[in-house]
Design an enzyme around this catalytic site. Sequence first.
Site, mmCIF file in Angstrom:
data_model
loop_
_atom_site.group_PDB
_atom_site.id
_atom_site.type_symbol
_atom_site.label_atom_id
_atom_site.label_comp_id
_atom_site.label_asym_id
_atom_site.label_seq_id
_atom_site.Cartn_x
_atom_site.Cartn_y
_atom_site.Cartn_z
ATOM 1 N N SER A 246 -13.603 -48.944 -14.953
ATOM 2 C CA SER A 246 -12.860 -49.360 -14.079
ATOM 3 C C SER A 246 -13.520 -48.428 -13.348
ATOM 4 O O SER A 246 -14.324 -47.240 -12.922
ATOM 5 C CB SER A 246 -11.315 -49.717 -14.264
ATOM 6 O OG SER A 246 -10.688 -48.289 -14.262
ATOM 7 N N LYS A 247 -12.616 -49.287 -11.469
ATOM 8 C CA LYS A 247 -13.284 -48.248 -10.359
ATOM 9 C C LYS A 247 -12.345 -46.909 -10.979
ATOM 10 O O LYS A 247 -13.785 -46.210 -10.339
ATOM 11 C CB LYS A 247 -12.123 -48.916 -9.475
ATOM 12 C CG LYS A 247 -13.245 -48.073 -8.190
ATOM 13 C CD LYS A 247 -13.838 -48.881 -7.641
ATOM 14 C CE LYS A 247 -15.002 -48.267 -7.277
ATOM 15 N NZ LYS A 247 -16.565 -47.625 -7.602
ATOM 16 N N ARG A 248 -11.705 -46.241 -11.367
ATOM 17 C CA ARG A 248 -11.412 -45.313 -11.713
ATOM 18 C C ARG A 248 -12.578 -44.197 -12.050
ATOM 19 O O ARG A 248 -12.379 -42.892 -12.682
ATOM 20 C CB ARG A 248 -9.958 -44.603 -11.757
ATOM 21 C CG ARG A 248 -9.641 -44.793 -12.778
ATOM 22 C CD ARG A 248 -8.155 -45.098 -13.852
ATOM 23 N NE ARG A 248 -8.185 -46.050 -14.866
ATOM 24 C CZ ARG A 248 -8.268 -45.622 -16.324
ATOM 25 N NH1 ARG A 248 -9.119 -44.284 -16.261
ATOM 26 N NH2 ARG A 248 -8.666 -45.957 -17.104
ATOM 27 N N HIS A 249 -12.593 -44.685 -12.820
ATOM 28 C CA HIS A 249 -14.563 -43.815 -13.973
ATOM 29 C C HIS A 249 -14.837 -43.668 -12.599
ATOM 30 O O HIS A 249 -16.016 -42.739 -13.317
ATOM 31 C CB HIS A 249 -14.838 -44.988 -14.183
ATOM 32 C CG HIS A 249 -13.900 -45.075 -15.631
ATOM 33 N ND1 HIS A 249 -13.147 -45.805 -16.171
ATOM 34 C CD2 HIS A 249 -13.174 -43.982 -16.463
ATOM 35 C CE1 HIS A 249 -12.413 -45.524 -17.259
ATOM 36 N NE2 HIS A 249 -12.411 -44.688 -17.536
ATOM 37 N N GLY A 250 -15.268 -43.933 -11.363
ATOM 38 C CA GLY A 250 -16.678 -43.605 -10.319
ATOM 39 C C GLY A 250 -17.301 -44.573 -10.326
ATOM 40 O O GLY A 250 -17.036 -45.976 -10.233
#
Length: 469
Positions: A246-250
């Site tokens: 997801s987005k929080r992984h970069g």
Amino acid sequence: MSKPATEAPVVTRFAPSPTGFLHIGGARTALFNWLFARGRGGKFLLRIEDTDIARSTPEATEAILTGLRWMGLDWDGEAVSQSANAPRHAEVARQMLESGTAYKCFSTQEEIATFREEARAEGRSTLFRSPWRDVSEADHPDAPFAIRVKAPLEGTTVIADQVQGDVTIRNDQLDDMICLRSDGTPTYMLAVVVDDHDMGVTHVIRGDDHLNNAARQMLVYRAMGWDVPVWAHIPLIHGEDGKKLSKRHGALGVHEYQALGYPDTAMRNYLARLGWSHGDDEFFSDAEAKEWFGLDGIGKAPARLDFKKLAHLSGQHIAVMEDAALVTGIVDYLAAAGLSPLSDSQLTALGAAMPHLKERAKSYPELIEKAHFCLTSRPIVPDEKAAKALDPVSRGMLAQLTPHLQNASWSRDSLEAVAATVAEANGVGLGKLAGPLRAALAGRTATPSVFDMMLTLGRDETLARLGDV
Ligand code: GLU
């Protein structure tokens, strides 16, 4: 591993839905299909699955094409638009009707919804069983109808998947899925099969989120008597923590990796290793990847993103890339990152300095940082760290160095000899002289070697920069 020459030509495809940017997972799917086809003299096709009109946009299609082009994944022929094939999809639905492998269903949306509600309330299966499956034409009303494929009621359907192994689905879990809606539009599930068949696709390599679809798509292959392609459902990519990406992984979009300044060759190498392996090989060329890639090397467990590994591989690729390719890569990178372009003279200087820059740079921005000394012009403004290296004692040493440089022949050996002489005369090691010299020539502390810089800059420019400090 050599490939049998007698096999039918391989045709693969990438079939993205144009609802956003080119996702890193999509890029890997495209890469696997590309490698598989290109390594076998086959074709790699592109189909834009734009049947969901509400969610598909021309901008998203453009973003996907741009992403694929940057990744260097060239496709054969024109990209196919799935929505343009709608008349053909409808024709196939009617053929199934004629052959009796599909039927007209007159159940309305409301009837189906009521059926599901009641089934849920009574704890029965909500799988809709149309009452029209066996009703003869003579008893049909004059009303709108959907075309449903007849799923087998008993037994099992086996998907012989090249990655997951044999996946068995009980047929009583499959409903008579709709192929053509009552408004005459084809469903996605029908469109995929018809297009894959018509495009001659021999191998379907895609994310394992489509494994369930494969069982339903088999119904259409059977109904039409078509050859089923080889399936390979690959595990999705996970984040560094092993959780769903997801987005929080970069960075998720391919364009973000381009803007981070990784060369496309490195991206291909990195993404190829994300879920596929060939022995212990980590760093390899496109030619090797095409030669080695096969479905048997794809793992069953989800691969994890690893940004350190990407940076490491990127550094290895930069070190062996042609100077001209690196200059072109930097030009494209600056444009992709929205940074100002380099002038012609800067590009010339960059090309000349490249052999001294490409060792140990992991990305284009790192290369540009190292190239600062030849991209900037006098007077050189030192950054904070470099300014510290230019204390009065150091400046004194640089002043002593200047007349030696005026007379030295401009080769690495004599420059090294001159620097050693001056350092020795001051009772210091070469490093104590190199620091201020670096600061004077580049205004930075992370640079190529001082001798490489002097050789690149030439005598006049070197002396002028020393004169400035
Ligand atoms: N359009 C589907 C997707 O973007 C892919 C369908 C397929 O590969 O069969 O997920």
